[in-house]
Design an enzyme around this catalytic site. Structure first.
Site, PDB file in Angstrom:
ATOM      1  N   GLU A  26      -6.172  15.123  23.651  1.00 52.41           N
ATOM      2  CA  GLU A  26      -6.730  13.900  23.081  1.00 52.41           C
ATOM      3  C   GLU A  26      -6.804  13.716  21.783  1.00 52.41           C
ATOM      4  O   GLU A  26      -7.373  14.861  21.424  1.00 52.41           O
ATOM      5  CB  GLU A  26      -7.964  13.460  24.134  1.00 52.41           C
ATOM      6  CG  GLU A  26      -7.302  13.254  25.426  1.00 52.41           C
ATOM      7  CD  GLU A  26      -8.660  12.235  26.176  1.00 52.41           C
ATOM      8  OE1 GLU A  26      -9.579  11.760  25.616  1.00 52.41           O
ATOM      9  OE2 GLU A  26      -8.546  12.190  27.459  1.00 52.41           O
ATOM     10  N   HIS A  80      -9.287   6.782  20.565  1.00 51.71           N
ATOM     11  CA  HIS A  80      -8.749   7.763  20.875  1.00 51.71           C
ATOM     12  C   HIS A  80      -7.635   7.666  21.994  1.00 51.71           C
ATOM     13  O   HIS A  80      -7.258   6.788  22.270  1.00 51.71           O
ATOM     14  CB  HIS A  80      -9.782   8.717  21.783  1.00 51.71           C
ATOM     15  CG  HIS A  80     -10.400   8.136  23.030  1.00 51.71           C
ATOM     16  ND1 HIS A  80     -11.117   6.856  23.265  1.00 51.71           N
ATOM     17  CD2 HIS A  80     -10.127   8.579  24.341  1.00 51.71           C
ATOM     18  CE1 HIS A  80     -11.264   6.635  24.539  1.00 51.71           C
ATOM     19  NE2 HIS A  80     -10.649   7.575  25.238  1.00 51.71           N
TER      20      HIS A  80
END
Ligand SMILES: [Zn+2]
Length: 128
Positions: A26, A80
């Site tokens: 991520e 994100h």
């Protein structure tokens, strides 16, 4: 607090390019600006399991916030990615939410922004 996020197309692409470089992890970073997004600030993901979670590395985060302030920019959003999931907040995203700015999530099905933990969606409006 603005109820809409305005982001120029090239900066959305810049953000996507950063997050693509982080795959399979991520990725995390900040959107800064005045009225609209003017700067994309990638941050290192310091999460112990970066494939399933994100944690903005605290020293880099602090430095970014300081630079932003010096340039007269405001924190507009924290972004994100979910490299394998939808653009929707995970239970962890909701539980760990601390910022009052929108959380922008790049998922396999697009980009969406939410105020967390309440979960209200904030429209992301692309500027040419
Ligand atoms: Zn997430």
């Amino acid at each position: 607090m603005s109820q809409v996020l305005y982001v120029p197309r090239r900066l959305l692409e810049e953000t996507r390019a950063h997050l693509d470089r982080e795959v399979p992890k991520e990725g995390v970073g900040l959107w800064a600006g005045r009225r609209e997004v003017e700067r994309v600030i990638p941050l290192p993901n310091a999460h112990p399991e970066p494939r399933v979670g994100y944690l903005a590395e605290p020293v880099a985060l602090l430095r970014a916030l300081r630079e932003m302030e010096k340039e007269g920019l405001t924190l507009l959003a924290i972004y994100h990615s979910h490299p394998k999931g939808p653009a929707f907040p995970s239970p962890t995203d909701i539980r760990e939410a601390r910022w009052r700015v929108p959380y922008v999530i790049f998922g396999t099905d697009g980009v969406r922004a939410f105020l967390l933990p309440e979960g209200r969606e904030i429209p992301v409006v692309l500027l040419p």
